[in-house]
Design an enzyme around this catalytic site. Structure first.
Site, short mmCIF file in Angstrom:
data_model
loop_
_atom_site.label_atom_id
_atom_site.label_comp_id
_atom_site.label_asym_id
_atom_site.label_seq_id
_atom_site.Cartn_x
_atom_site.Cartn_y
_atom_site.Cartn_z
N GLN A 198 55.70 -47.72 12.39
CA GLN A 198 55.05 -46.95 11.00
C GLN A 198 53.66 -47.51 10.85
O GLN A 198 53.07 -46.92 10.50
CB GLN A 198 56.47 -47.17 10.03
N ILE B 282 50.82 -45.31 12.59
CA ILE B 282 50.48 -44.67 11.82
C ILE B 282 50.04 -44.90 10.69
O ILE B 282 48.62 -44.58 9.78
CB ILE B 282 51.50 -43.53 11.43
N GLU B 283 50.54 -45.65 9.59
CA GLU B 283 49.15 -46.11 8.53
C GLU B 283 47.73 -46.84 8.82
O GLU B 283 47.01 -46.23 8.06
CB GLU B 283 49.95 -47.81 8.18
N ARG B 284 47.65 -47.55 9.83
CA ARG B 284 46.14 -48.00 10.21
C ARG B 284 45.78 -47.21 10.56
O ARG B 284 44.44 -46.81 10.60
CB ARG B 284 46.80 -49.63 11.23
N ALA C 204 44.35 -45.18 7.62
CA ALA C 204 43.70 -46.14 6.68
C ALA C 204 42.31 -45.78 7.50
O ALA C 204 40.44 -45.51 6.96
CB ALA C 204 44.08 -47.83 7.04
#
Length: 388
Positions: free
Chosen positions: A245, A248-250, A253
């Site tokens: 997860q 996907i967050e990075r 960003a």
């Protein structure tokens, strides 16, 4: 035009989508940013359903889960355009909903969990948050101590979480907790904790340097009881699921940083044309022109990496290294762009009334949240074979 009309990655279709999204976001977000920044909050339960009406919240999720099934390139465009709206707080809150709190649920959740939590989140009916960071662990996810013990068909959770975006408004939290006595990264699980769970409370809303229009909170749980059926995926595999997860967050960003940096460079270039110093526009001075050109070239490299990640992830390939490189690069680039923007606006750049001040404050978080620069370097060093 909704995202449902976009199922390929032709440049013409993507740019048509960008035009449509920019108009939507101008109406729904950009026109209200100053109001929300002054208030220190925005109403996610009001905004998110309107975004969902245009198919934006579920852009990258499968139609079976209530999403649009659009290629990753469209998520990149949306993240870039959100970042151009004038304040990172609202963009961050939306990205939490789309790319931080829900990917594990979509990938590993049971049909029942998806029906109860994922679909309402994609419709904007429920606000979601991700709860990983703790007061004593920060970026050291393996060091978290919030614990869940099993009691029959329930988990009983005790612990603290901090720096939780959307926490003051969230209807549910994707929470990483320890569910066994194994240490380090073993024995953790991802559990959905509804806001109305007895024993769960929002302790305080935090006062931040930037991203001021999004709420960030501290949480406390004291014997908070939730069903074992609220576990996402396999008990004991929560750390591994959370690492996926985080990728996907990075990635998100990186997308956002590209949009934010591009707009800041555009606005600063425009200002150089109008600011006269010693009888000539700053745009005729070699140093500031070369500096902005250098930053623009670095932005081109970040965008090329973003496009590569879209292609690889779309083909089902692992992008852990690329997302880590991108997150490190994006945070450092934004800091340099923000510094240049303030510097070349001079005294005006230091004024709170000018966009540069907010941008300077907001941009600093990218090198901290979602894994600090130092954590990105540690990940990359291990990928390169170093034993740290």
């Amino acid at each position: 035009m909704t995202a449902e009309a976009h199922t390929n990655t032709d440049t013409e279709d993507i740019e048509e989508f960008r035009t449509s999204v920019r108009a939507i976001l101008e109406k729904e977000i950009a026109s209200r940013i100053d109001e929300w920044e002054a208030a220190g909050a925005f109403d996610a339960h009001e905004l998110f359903p309107r975004l969902a009406e245009h198919g934006l919240l579920g852009l990258g999720y499968s139609p079976e889960d209530g999403g649009e099934g659009a290629p990753l390139e469209y998520q990149m465009v949306l993240a870039e355009e959100l970042a151009r709206c004038g304040a990172a707080g609202v963009s961050m809150a939306i990205n939490v909903q789309m790319h931080m709190a829900t990917p594990s649920l979509a990938r590993f959740g049971t049909p029942e969990l998806k029906e109860a939590y994922l679909r309402p989140a994609l419709r904007g009916e429920q606000v979601a948050a991700i709860a990983v960071t703790e007061p004593g662990s920060g970026s050291d996810v393996a060091g978290l101590s919030t614990r869940a013990r099993r009691d029959g068909n329930d988990w009983v959770i005790t612990g603290q979480k901090i720096f939780i975006t959307n926490g003051a408004q969230a209807d549910w939290f994707c929470m990483l907790v320890r569910t066994s006595d194994e240490g380090g990264h073993r024995g953790m699980s991802q559990i959905i904790v509804p806001r109305d769970t007895p024993g769960f409370e929002v302790v305080r809303v935090l006062d931040k340097l930037g991203n001021r229009s999004s709420d960030t909170v501290e949480l406390r749980l004291e014997d908070a009881r939730v069903p074992v059926s609220n576990t996402i995926g396999t008990p004991g595999r929560g750390f591994q699921q959370q690492m996926q997860q985080f990728v996907i967050e990075r990635l998100s960003a990186c997308f956002s940083a590209a949009g934010s940096a591009a707009q800041a460079l555009e606005r600063t270039r425009d200002y150089l044309q109008t600011r006269t110093v010693f009888g000539a526009p700053l745009a005729t001075r070699q140093y500031p022109v070369f500096r902005l050109t250098e930053l623009s070239a670095q932005l081109d490299l970040l965008r090329a990496l973003n496009e590569k990640m879209c292609r690889k992830l779309g083909a089902g390939e692992d992008i852990t290294r690329e997302a880590t490189v991108g997150k490190l690069t994006a945070g450092r680039l934004l800091r340099e762009v923000a510094d240049a923007a303030v510097q070349y606006h001079g005294g005006l750049g230091y004024m709170e009334e000018n966009w540069t001040s907010r941008f300077y404050r907001d941009s600093r978080l990218v090198s901290i949240g979602g894994g600090a620069d130092e954590v990105m370097l540690q990940v990359l060093a291990k990928l390169d074979g170093y034993d740290l």
